[in-house]
Write an enzyme that holds these catalytic residues in place. Structure first.
Site, PDB file in Angstrom:
ATOM      1  NE  ARG A 128      75.245  26.338  -1.732  1.00  3.41           N
ATOM      2  CZ  ARG A 128      73.952  26.228  -1.608  1.00  3.41           C
ATOM      3  NH1 ARG A 128      73.455  25.833  -0.471  1.00  3.41           N
ATOM      4  NH2 ARG A 128      73.187  26.509  -2.605  1.00  3.41           N
ATOM      5  CG  LEU A 129      83.849  26.872  -2.898  1.00  8.20           C
ATOM      6  CD1 LEU A 129      84.837  26.582  -4.017  1.00  8.20           C
ATOM      7  CD2 LEU A 129      84.559  27.446  -1.698  1.00  8.20           C
ATOM      8  CG  ASP A 130      78.296  30.699  -6.531  1.00  7.37           C
ATOM      9  OD1 ASP A 130      78.128  31.867  -6.113  1.00  7.37           O
ATOM     10  OD2 ASP A 130      77.752  30.263  -7.552  1.00  7.37           O
ATOM     11  CE  LYS A 131      70.821  30.130  -0.952  1.00  5.49           C
ATOM     12  NZ  LYS A 131      70.126  30.757   0.100  1.00  5.49           N
ATOM     13  CG  ASP A 132      72.695  32.816  -5.959  1.00  9.40           C
ATOM     14  OD1 ASP A 132      71.777  32.150  -5.461  1.00  9.40           O
ATOM     15  OD2 ASP A 132      72.997  33.961  -5.577  1.00  9.40           O
TER      16      ASP A 132
END
Length: 132
Positions: A128-132
């Site tokens: 995952r690179l970006d949670k949001d």
């Protein structure tokens, strides 16, 4: 075994009660579905409450077979060694012994890629690179 004190993580509780097991061994057993709380598999971070019934079933694991599913996941970039996807919000990434066997990103990608770098149950497909 009946839990004698509450508000403690299950892995820490078992490490204190079962010194013959390392905490990492206990966490692996929990992940494999060998530790049950009140008859159900759990996560290592689950907080126990007094009176919970804990059961260790070493060597008995939850069936861990990932099935390919026809779930649309937008592929933004496809290279020989990796894919970049746009994961839908709320979609679980990896199947887990605690209840998400279907409908995950891994299930969606199983038919699109060769085996990843992990084990059969967590094939290492997703980072995952970006949670949001």
């Amino acid at each position: 075994m009946k839990v004698e004190m509450g508000k403690v993580r299950v892995d820490k509780y078992l490490a204190a009660k079962k010194p013959e097991y390392s905490r990492s061994k206990i966490q692996k057993m929990i992940k494999n579905g060998e530790v049950l709380i009140n008859g159900k598999s759990t996560k290592a971070s689950r907080m126990l409450t007094e009176g919970d019934e804990l059961e260790i079933r070493e060597g008995v694991t939850v069936e861990q077979k990932i099935e390919k599913e026809d779930i649309y996941v937008e592929i933004l970039l496809e290279e020989k060694d990796y894919l970049v996807i746009d994961k839908p919000p709320g979609m679980v990434v990896h199947p887990s012994a605690t209840g998400h066997f279907k409908g995950t990103v891994v299930n969606a990608l199983m038919g699109k890629v060769e085996k990843g770098v992990g084990d059969d149950f967590r094939p290492g497909i997703v980072h995952r690179l970006d949670k949001d």
